[in-house]
Structures are given as C-alpha cells and as structure tokens.
Design a protein around this motif. Structure first.
Motif, PDB file in Angstrom:
ATOM      1  N   GLU A  44       0.849  -1.181   0.000  1.00 51.46           N
ATOM      2  CA  GLU A  44       0.000   0.000   0.000  1.00 51.46           C
ATOM      3  C   GLU A  44       0.893   1.243   0.000  1.00 51.46           C
ATOM      4  O   GLU A  44       1.978   1.249   0.571  1.00 51.46           O
ATOM      5  CB  GLU A  44      -0.914   0.014   1.220  1.00 51.46           C
ATOM      6  CG  GLU A  44      -2.044  -0.995   1.158  1.00 51.46           C
ATOM      7  CD  GLU A  44      -3.169  -0.551   0.224  1.00 51.46           C
ATOM      8  OE1 GLU A  44      -2.994   0.461  -0.488  1.00 51.46           O
ATOM      9  OE2 GLU A  44      -4.217  -1.221   0.213  1.00 51.46           O
ATOM     10  N   TRP A  47      -0.373   7.690   0.485  1.00 57.30           N
ATOM     11  CA  TRP A  47      -0.808   8.815  -0.331  1.00 57.30           C
ATOM     12  C   TRP A  47      -0.802  10.128   0.447  1.00 57.30           C
ATOM     13  O   TRP A  47      -0.376  11.173  -0.077  1.00 57.30           O
ATOM     14  CB  TRP A  47      -2.215   8.546  -0.881  1.00 57.30           C
ATOM     15  CG  TRP A  47      -2.259   7.391  -1.832  1.00 57.30           C
ATOM     16  CD1 TRP A  47      -2.516   6.087  -1.524  1.00 57.30           C
ATOM     17  CD2 TRP A  47      -2.016   7.431  -3.239  1.00 57.30           C
ATOM     18  NE1 TRP A  47      -2.454   5.313  -2.657  1.00 57.30           N
ATOM     19  CE2 TRP A  47      -2.158   6.106  -3.722  1.00 57.30           C
ATOM     20  CE3 TRP A  47      -1.710   8.454  -4.128  1.00 57.30           C
ATOM     21  CZ2 TRP A  47      -2.000   5.786  -5.062  1.00 57.30           C
ATOM     22  CZ3 TRP A  47      -1.546   8.141  -5.470  1.00 57.30           C
ATOM     23  CH2 TRP A  47      -1.685   6.828  -5.932  1.00 57.30           C
ATOM     24  N   ASP A  48      -1.269  10.120   1.691  1.00 57.43           N
ATOM     25  CA  ASP A  48      -1.351  11.351   2.474  1.00 57.43           C
ATOM     26  C   ASP A  48       0.024  11.963   2.705  1.00 57.43           C
ATOM     27  O   ASP A  48       0.201  13.188   2.589  1.00 57.43           O
ATOM     28  CB  ASP A  48      -2.036  11.068   3.819  1.00 57.43           C
ATOM     29  CG  ASP A  48      -3.506  10.744   3.659  1.00 57.43           C
ATOM     30  OD1 ASP A  48      -4.091  11.144   2.632  1.00 57.43           O
ATOM     31  OD2 ASP A  48      -4.074  10.083   4.555  1.00 57.43           O
ATOM     32  N   ASP A 115     -14.619   2.729  -5.754  1.00 57.65           N
ATOM     33  CA  ASP A 115     -14.068   3.370  -4.566  1.00 57.65           C
ATOM     34  C   ASP A 115     -12.624   2.957  -4.329  1.00 57.65           C
ATOM     35  O   ASP A 115     -11.775   3.777  -3.955  1.00 57.65           O
ATOM     36  CB  ASP A 115     -14.905   3.009  -3.334  1.00 57.65           C
ATOM     37  CG  ASP A 115     -16.250   3.720  -3.306  1.00 57.65           C
ATOM     38  OD1 ASP A 115     -16.419   4.680  -4.079  1.00 57.65           O
ATOM     39  OD2 ASP A 115     -17.120   3.296  -2.521  1.00 57.65           O
ATOM     40  N   TYR A 116     -12.339   1.699  -4.541  1.00 58.97           N
ATOM     41  CA  TYR A 116     -10.996   1.168  -4.286  1.00 58.97           C
ATOM     42  C   TYR A 116      -9.955   1.887  -5.143  1.00 58.97           C
ATOM     43  O   TYR A 116      -8.927   2.351  -4.638  1.00 58.97           O
ATOM     44  CB  TYR A 116     -10.973  -0.339  -4.581  1.00 58.97           C
ATOM     45  CG  TYR A 116      -9.713  -1.036  -4.135  1.00 58.97           C
ATOM     46  CD1 TYR A 116      -9.599  -1.539  -2.841  1.00 58.97           C
ATOM     47  CD2 TYR A 116      -8.634  -1.202  -5.001  1.00 58.97           C
ATOM     48  CE1 TYR A 116      -8.444  -2.190  -2.428  1.00 58.97           C
ATOM     49  CE2 TYR A 116      -7.480  -1.844  -4.593  1.00 58.97           C
ATOM     50  CZ  TYR A 116      -7.391  -2.334  -3.307  1.00 58.97           C
ATOM     51  OH  TYR A 116      -6.233  -2.966  -2.891  1.00 58.97           O
ATOM     52  N   HIS A 119      -9.179   5.862  -4.751  1.00 54.92           N
ATOM     53  CA  HIS A 119      -8.232   6.253  -3.710  1.00 54.92           C
ATOM     54  C   HIS A 119      -6.820   5.731  -3.982  1.00 54.92           C
ATOM     55  O   HIS A 119      -5.929   5.920  -3.140  1.00 54.92           O
ATOM     56  CB  HIS A 119      -8.722   5.734  -2.351  1.00 54.92           C
ATOM     57  CG  HIS A 119     -10.012   6.342  -1.906  1.00 54.92           C
ATOM     58  ND1 HIS A 119     -11.226   5.700  -2.028  1.00 54.92           N
ATOM     59  CD2 HIS A 119     -10.288   7.556  -1.375  1.00 54.92           C
ATOM     60  CE1 HIS A 119     -12.186   6.476  -1.572  1.00 54.92           C
ATOM     61  NE2 HIS A 119     -11.651   7.614  -1.174  1.00 54.92           N
ATOM     62  N   ARG A 120      -6.597   5.118  -5.125  1.00 54.21           N
ATOM     63  CA  ARG A 120      -5.266   4.589  -5.448  1.00 54.21           C
ATOM     64  C   ARG A 120      -4.796   5.029  -6.834  1.00 54.21           C
ATOM     65  O   ARG A 120      -3.986   4.358  -7.453  1.00 54.21           O
ATOM     66  CB  ARG A 120      -5.286   3.051  -5.352  1.00 54.21           C
ATOM     67  CG  ARG A 120      -5.423   2.540  -3.924  1.00 54.21           C
ATOM     68  CD  ARG A 120      -5.705   1.045  -3.885  1.00 54.21           C
ATOM     69  NE  ARG A 120      -5.721   0.534  -2.519  1.00 54.21           N
ATOM     70  CZ  ARG A 120      -6.755   0.653  -1.678  1.00 54.21           C
ATOM     71  NH1 ARG A 120      -7.868   1.257  -2.095  1.00 54.21           N
ATOM     72  NH2 ARG A 120      -6.684   0.164  -0.452  1.00 54.21           N
ATOM     73  N   GLU A 143     -18.554  13.645  -6.346  1.00 53.14           N
ATOM     74  CA  GLU A 143     -17.157  13.843  -6.734  1.00 53.14           C
ATOM     75  C   GLU A 143     -16.970  13.959  -8.234  1.00 53.14           C
ATOM     76  O   GLU A 143     -15.867  14.213  -8.712  1.00 53.14           O
ATOM     77  CB  GLU A 143     -16.306  12.687  -6.206  1.00 53.14           C
ATOM     78  CG  GLU A 143     -16.313  12.568  -4.688  1.00 53.14           C
ATOM     79  CD  GLU A 143     -15.349  11.517  -4.190  1.00 53.14           C
ATOM     80  OE1 GLU A 143     -14.230  11.449  -4.720  1.00 53.14           O
ATOM     81  OE2 GLU A 143     -15.721  10.750  -3.285  1.00 53.14           O
TER      82      GLU A 143
END
Length: 275
Positions: A44, A47-48, A115-116, A119-120, A143
């Motif tokens: 993973e 990202w933040d 959704d998965y 965010h990637r 969005e």
C-alpha cells in the motif's frame, strides 16, 4: 459487409473471438476487480504523506524515481485502468459480460471497485479525469464534477505541469464532448431504438445536444428539471423509437415528446444503472 471486405475478415476469426472472449481470466482481490493478477499483493502507498510533501503527485512515477524508488512496488495507478470498463461498456452490458465469464458484477461490487481505485490513482494522464467524470455520476455523483472540470481545463491550466507546451491533449478534449453526448445521457442506439439512461449532474442544471439518427438531421435532446425533451425535425422520414427506463415511445417528425426522468437518474441509485 463493407468492413468485412476492407479488412478481409473471415467468419472463422469471429468464431475465434467468441471463443477467446468466453475464456478471459478476470483476477480479483478483496472483493474488487484486480488491475492485473497480483495487484492486491503489492504494498500500500502512503498517499497522504506524499501529498503533504509534494502537493501535486500526478507524476508519482517521476517523484519515486527521484527518490530511488519505483511505483511498480505499490498499489498505485497512473490512470483509470480498471474503471475504463465503465467507460467502454454500458452498465447492463458490463454486467452481462462478467456473468458470461462466470462472475457477478452487481451494483455493490462495482461501487466497491470504483471506490478502491479512486483512492489509489494519481491521475497522471488527462484521460484519467475524463474516465472518472464518465463513471462517477452513476456511483459517486458528489465527486464527479471535479473530474469534469479537470478534463475541461487540463490544457488551459496545464494540470500535468509543462506538457501543454508539447501539444494539446486532443483525446481528452474530444472526450469532454462525448461525456455530455453519451456519458451523461446514457445514449446508445441499439436494436433500432435510441436508448437513454441519463445520469445528469446537478452542476449542469440543463443541457442539450443535437444528433443525426437514422437519416434525421438535428434530432434535439434537452435535459432539464428532471425531464427529457426530444424533438424530431420535420421531414418525410418515419418516426424514431426512443427508450427511457422501461418505456418506449415513438416520436414522429415535426413533433416534440416530453418524458420524465426515471427515479434514480439523479445518480444516487444504482438500480437503474444495473437493471
């Protein structure tokens, strides 16, 4: 027939395509469609942390290369690869294709998949915003408008950071027009019927377009206030059949038909998207 002749396409090749299309492998992980087999086993990505450090991380590949790392180690996508399925195929058609391959892609599974990857994805391609703008009105309407704006302003604002000087992104620009014409209207001519499955955005209070269909020039479609207006210009041709939800109407030349948009056409419900 013309295509068959020009491409020297044989019946045997079509038979082969039919066979191959029923044997395709669809990898999965964590209940979502995998970008490729093994994608779910990758690390993973934080990202933040990288957004705090770099701000714009569209070109995540270059950032990691500068750090001596590679994006290939992570569950990180440059653009909307898996979500292209929702761009290429109408919802009902996509569900049928997956069922033919032995998988059930219902509304919950597709929403989870969207959704998965939402965010990637770093959106390192202008086409990524376009695809998200196409898919999200039916899944995460709130969005969707942001991606519509990014697709529209990609070159004007040079969102990719220096690429506009090398040439405009014509595919993304044309795609924004296609988004309004086919994406938000769900327009699909099939079986002699003009089928519509609208997913309008609240930011577009009303919009309209003209199309050429079955010899009719300038068939006018207008969506506003939960209604669809269809005007067929006067001519000596026959009427056109228009399907909206479970209703099909015949509109003669020179007349206008008013149809209420079905419940769920506001993008909040997936039941219409997956009948």
């Amino acid at each position: 027939r013309d295509l068959f002749e020009r491409t020297a396409l044989a019946d045997a090749e079509l038979d082969l395509w039919q066979d191959v299309s029923r044997r395709l492998l669809v990898p999965w992980h964590r209940g979502v469609v995998s970008q490729f087999d093994g994608y779910g086993e990758l690390a993973e990505f934080d990202w933040d942390r990288y957004r705090r450090a770099y701000g714009d991380i569209r070109r995540l590949d270059r950032i990691l290369e500068a750090e001596g790392d590679t994006v290939n180690r992570y569950q990180a996508s440059k653009q909307a690869d898996v979500l292209m399925l929702g761009y290429l195929f109408a919802p009902a058609e996509l569900r049928g294709l997956f069922r033919r391959l032995g998988h059930e892609l219902d509304d919950t599974t597709w929403r989870r998949t969207v959704d998965y990857y939402l965010h990637r994805t770093s959106h390192g391609s202008t086409l990524s915003s376009l695809v998200h703008a196409w898919v999200l009105p039916r899944v995460r309407r709130a969005e969707a408008w942001r991606f519509c704006q990014e697709a529209l302003t990609g070159d004007i604002a040079d969102l990719q950071g220096g690429t506009t000087g090398e040439g405009i992104h014509l595919g993304a620009m044309a795609g924004t027009l296609d988004l309004v014409q086919r994406g938000l209207t769900g327009l699909e001519p099939r079986g002699g019927v003009l089928r519509l499955d609208p997913a309008p955005l609240p930011e577009l209070a009303r919009f309209g377009l003209s199309i050429r269909y079955r010899g009719h020039w300038g068939v006018r479609l207008r969506l506003s206030a939960g209604q669809l207006h269809i005007t067929v210009p006067a001519s000596d041709r026959g009427p056109i059949d228009v399907a909206l939800a479970d209703r099909t109407v015949s509109v003669p030349p020179g007349e206008t038909c008013l149809l209420p948009l079905p419940q769920g056409a506001d993008g909040l419900s997936m039941h219409k998207a997956y009948p």
